[in-house]
Design an enzyme around this catalytic site. Sequence first.
Site, short mmCIF file in Angstrom:
data_model
loop_
_atom_site.label_atom_id
_atom_site.label_comp_id
_atom_site.label_asym_id
_atom_site.label_seq_id
_atom_site.Cartn_x
_atom_site.Cartn_y
_atom_site.Cartn_z
N HIS A 121 0.83 -1.20 0.00
CA HIS A 121 0.00 0.00 0.00
C HIS A 121 0.86 1.25 0.00
O HIS A 121 0.55 2.24 -0.68
CB HIS A 121 -0.92 -0.01 1.23
CG HIS A 121 -1.99 1.03 1.21
ND1 HIS A 121 -1.90 2.19 1.93
CD2 HIS A 121 -3.20 1.08 0.57
CE1 HIS A 121 -2.99 2.91 1.74
NE2 HIS A 121 -3.79 2.26 0.92
N CYS A 122 1.97 1.21 0.73
CA CYS A 122 2.88 2.36 0.81
C CYS A 122 3.52 2.69 -0.54
O CYS A 122 3.91 3.84 -0.78
CB CYS A 122 3.99 2.11 1.82
SG CYS A 122 3.44 1.68 3.47
N CYS A 123 3.65 1.69 -1.40
CA CYS A 123 4.35 1.87 -2.69
C CYS A 123 3.41 2.27 -3.81
O CYS A 123 3.87 2.46 -4.94
CB CYS A 123 5.03 0.54 -3.09
SG CYS A 123 6.31 -0.02 -1.96
#
Length: 356
Positions: free
Chosen positions: A344-346
Amino acid sequence: MTAPHLTSDATHTRALGRWRMPPEWYPHAACWMAWPRHTVVSGARRHEVIRELSAIAHAIAKFEPLHVAVDPAHLEEAVRLLPVSATLHPMPVDDHWMRDTGPTFVLDDAQTLHAVRWNFNGWGQKMRPMPDADPQVAERVAQALGAGTSPASLVAEGGSLHVDGEGTLIVTQTSILNPNRNPGLTRREAEDVFRHWLGVTHIVWLPGSSLDTITDGHVDGTACFVRPGVLLATGAGGDDEWSRETRENLRALRLARDAGGRPFEIGLLPSPDFEALPANVAQDPDFAPEYVNFYLPNGGVVMASFGDPMGDARARDVVQQAFPDRRVAQVPLRGIARRGGGIHCCTQQQPAAALP
């Protein structure tokens, strides 16, 4: 270059009606990712990280169009490792955390796309020296699309925010109200900003994390919406400090209500068995094995596995049961997780909408 000043003039900021952030299951026009420079991650660690980024990109490209911001110095490498269907956008880029450095896309009542910039400051100025490119990535992505863009009047990151599309936002106090981002900011002032830009009417505040030394407890490592009223969350059964913090966040979620006054139905995702992982991974203080940190492309779920066969299988089963109509793709993740983040962070979703 320097980060945009909080009082910078906004461009194309007038909405027809109001702005709102669609939930992550809203149809996407594309997914955005970023390709890191060697100055941020290098050597053997870089090879591991870009291999995992490539696997994430290939998994997402099977579901929806993919756009990747790539520093021109790494264009050849990115072309070699990314899907041939991906659209590459040469621009200065430091790191691969597009969720945090990129824009949050919002729509007005005419479905016009707009990009909100959260004034990225290196997760509370933890990075010394501060990278040159990443504070400008959100604006450059908007420019690549020809979309309007505006700076919010507070500092945050995309990983700080989860919305249900029906007026509810979940955030953490340790991230948003942290003096390293927003000194003196009150909860009410923050809520006013979120109501304006995200179209929410009710904000659920979780305690967050004092142990997370990178993001200060982003919500996307704690919980996510499956649909309005339903969450998946990270569970914890241990007696260590991390487990106690996790249970405090779960307690807050169980006591909370959404914008419609409903209590949340919460499914729990296990943590992997650290004894089943290599010692250098399990003992890394930045290792973030959070199954809940997944991405929802059109018709799918792209989630992590960490190398614990039983834990990975259990987590996949929980996610598949939560999303029975989506195809689940699991991508091995260690290098990225050891940098303190997940899938999700990427990634950052671009909702399907009309451009200005």
